[in-house]
Structures are given as C-alpha cells and as structure tokens.
Design an enzyme around this catalytic site. Structure first.
Site, PDB file in Angstrom:
ATOM      1  N   ARG A   1      -2.080  -9.029   6.422  1.00 41.88           N
ATOM      2  CA  ARG A   1      -2.018  -7.754   7.165  1.00 41.88           C
ATOM      3  C   ARG A   1      -2.758  -7.993   8.282  1.00 41.88           C
ATOM      4  NH1 ARG A   1      -1.254  -3.060   3.796  1.00 41.88           N
ATOM      5  NH2 ARG A   1      -1.024  -2.150   6.064  1.00 41.88           N
TER       6      ARG A   1
ATOM      7  N   PRO B   1       0.706   6.200   5.755  1.00 43.23           N
ATOM      8  CA  PRO B   1      -0.584   7.302   5.570  1.00 43.23           C
ATOM      9  C   PRO B   1      -1.512   6.787   4.347  1.00 43.23           C
ATOM     10  CG  PRO B   1       1.795   8.187   4.978  1.00 43.23           C
ATOM     11  CD  PRO B   1       2.007   6.779   5.342  1.00 43.23           C
ATOM     12  N   GLU B   2      -2.759   7.068   4.759  1.00 44.45           N
ATOM     13  CA  GLU B   2      -3.709   6.675   3.633  1.00 44.45           C
ATOM     14  C   GLU B   2      -4.279   7.812   3.186  1.00 44.45           C
ATOM     15  OE1 GLU B   2      -6.238   3.287   5.162  1.00 44.45           O
ATOM     16  OE2 GLU B   2      -4.735   2.686   6.456  1.00 44.45           O
TER      17      GLU B   2
ATOM     18  N   LYS C   1      -3.205   8.159  -2.609  1.00 42.46           N
ATOM     19  CA  LYS C   1      -2.210   8.404  -1.524  1.00 42.46           C
ATOM     20  C   LYS C   1      -1.022   9.189  -2.166  1.00 42.46           C
ATOM     21  CE  LYS C   1      -2.944   3.815   0.385  1.00 42.46           C
ATOM     22  NZ  LYS C   1      -2.174   2.272   0.642  1.00 42.46           N
TER      23      LYS C   1
END
Ligand SMILES: [Zn+2]
Length: 307
Positions: A297, A2-3, A58
């Site tokens: 990434r 989750p960002e 976050k």
C-alpha cells in the site's frame, strides 16, 4: 476505501434517516452484491422496518423488525445513499435550483464518486430499498466487491466474518494490553501490515494506519517483534485519537461527500499529518513527508519523526 470513521458517519446518518421506515420494495440487479437474493428473500424483507443500525469495524449491521439483520460491507467502492421521496426533491429544486443535495434531505457516504449526488439509480446501483413514503436507500458499488447479506439476528455474532474481527478500537474497555495481545509479537511482519489486519484490530485501513503510526512516531516498516511496551502504548493512544478526531470532523474529506447534516468530511484537510501530504513539510520537524510502499500500500511517513 471507507474506514471505521467513514462507516460510523454513515451509520449515524442512516440512524437519523432510515430507522423506522417501512420497506415497501427491494430489488437487486447484481447477484454478487446480495448473495442469496431471491423473491422469497425480498418478500421476507418487504413490510419490515429497520429498528437499529450497528457497526462493527467497517461493517454496518441493519437490524430489521422481523428477526433478520442485513450485514452491509462497502469494501472498496461501496456507498449508501438515502434520497427522500421524489416529490420532495422536485419541490426543493423548483424553489431553489442551486440547492445542494444536502438541502433536500439527501445523504450519502462511502466511496467518493459522483453517484453520491447525481440522479439514481445509475450504472453503479446494485440494490435499492424503497420505503413506504417513497424515499429510497441505494447501495451503489462500482467495482462490486461490497455486499449485503441477510442473516437471522441470532446468528450475527457467530457469523464467520464477525468472528474473525479484532477488538473495536474506540470501545472504552479497549486497552493497550489488549492491542499487545492481538499483535503477532514474534513476527517480523511490518507493524503497518499488522494494523491493516482486521483480526488484529477492527476498522483501520490505509489512512488511519499511516496517521496512527505518525502520531506514535513509529516507522510503518518496523517489525512487530521490535515494538516495546511503550511503543504499543503510544500506538494504542494514537489509533484512538486519530479515529475519534476523524469522526468528530465528519470523516475523511471526499469530493461531494455530505453527511446527514449536509457537512463535508474534513479530517484530511484539518487533521491528517502525513496521509496524501507527500512533498509537504512535517508539522513537527519540518522534514519533507515521503511516500513509500509498505504491505503493498502507498504509505506516507516523516522519515525523521518515525523511527
Ligand atoms: Zn517530522
């Protein structure tokens, strides 16, 4: 993971559902998920209520009415799930066996797996808060990188994690000059790596780094030292636009994800231009979206639009 937008959606949901409820019981089955948890910590929490829930990057910060705050970090696979009292759940299901979990007042956000909707606790449940009306808040975390920590409210701002966080991108006074000040301007570091660095700017992860860079027309491998003022201005604008758009859409789509109003997050379906769109055509130029690797990434780009 989750960002910022996903965490903000959880914050808004819990603000509606959990604030003001007295905590009757708290239990923790995994020491890593609540460092320092003990019977005395539990008794400090029991009988208090959550007064407000803030967010920084976050991180969620639940303030209790006893002078302490809970710092909740979801990391890779954390999720928070609110469930109303069992009696209400049963009544809803007896009335309508096909009712979705949103119809019964459930709410969940964070890592998108089946624990958001199935019976809890399950094997991913680490911490349970039971409220005096028998509703519950579950902290589930499959991979156990997330955590809850209790600190005195007066020490939250000085917490070492909080101290390292860069500026909050959606605050009105966050300017492009501030982003420039935070970027390592003499560095050959790829700009995407800089955006993922929480001390440069808080709250951005893989999705919004890719989307922001596409929006600004900047290749994620560009060294930070090559960015002009104009690039940074466009990037600043694009970051804010992507994050706000996603919050407005209820966060990034995830299977089974529902917010407190029973809405699924639709950002990836509706507005993401490159993320998870490998092989599709670019909405701006028609070139094929490609996937590459930057800063370790998976990274999505339009090689024609992003220079
Ligand atoms: Zn393009």
């Amino acid at each position: 993971m989750p960002e910022l937008p996903e965490v903000e959606i959880i914050r808004r949901g819990l603000e509606q559902l959990a604030v003001g409820r007295a905590i009757a019981e708290v239990s923790c089955s995994e020491p890593r998920s609540f460092p320092g948890f003990s019977p005395s910590v539990a008794s400090t929490i029991i009988g208090t209520a959550i007064t407000t829930i803030d967010r920084r990057g976050k991180l969620l910060i639940a303030h209790l009415d006893n002078g302490y705050s809970l710092l909740i970090h979801l990391r890779m696979t954390g999720q928070l799930v609110f469930r109303p009292a069992k009696k209400r759940l049963q009544a809803t299901r007896e009335q309508d066996p096909f009712a979705s979990n949103a119809d019964d007042g459930s709410f969940g956000g964070g890592h998108p797996n089946a624990s958001l909707i199935r019976d809890l606790p399950d094997k991913t449940t680490r911490v349970i808060f039971r409220f005096s009306d028998d509703s519950q808040l579950y902290f589930n975390d499959q991979r156990k990188f997330g955590s809850i920590r209790m600190v005195p409210r007066s020490e939250v701002a000085d917490d070492s994690f909080m101290q390292r966080l860069g500026p909050e991108p959606l605050l009105e006074d966050f300017t492009w000059q501030e982003l420039k000040d935070r970027l390592p301007l003499n560095s050959r570091q790829p700009v995407k790596a800089a955006l993922l660095d929480q001390s440069v700017i808080a709250g951005i992860g893989n999705i919004y780094a890719d989307e922001s860079l596409f929006g600004a027309g900047i290749h994620p491998l560009r060294p930070v030292l090559s960015l002009s003022d104009n690039d940074i201005e466009r990037l600043h604008e694009s970051i804010r636009c992507c994050l706000q758009q996603s919050i407005d859409d209820g966060g990034s789509t995830a299977r089974n994800y529902v917010d407190s109003q029973g809405m699924r997050g639709e950002y990836l379906d509706l507005h993401a231009k490159v993320f998870n769109r490998t092989g599709q055509t670019c909405c701006r130029c028609g070139h094929t979206i490609e996937k590459t690797r930057v800063a370790g990434r998976g990274t999505h780009i339009c090689p024609r639009c992003q220079k």
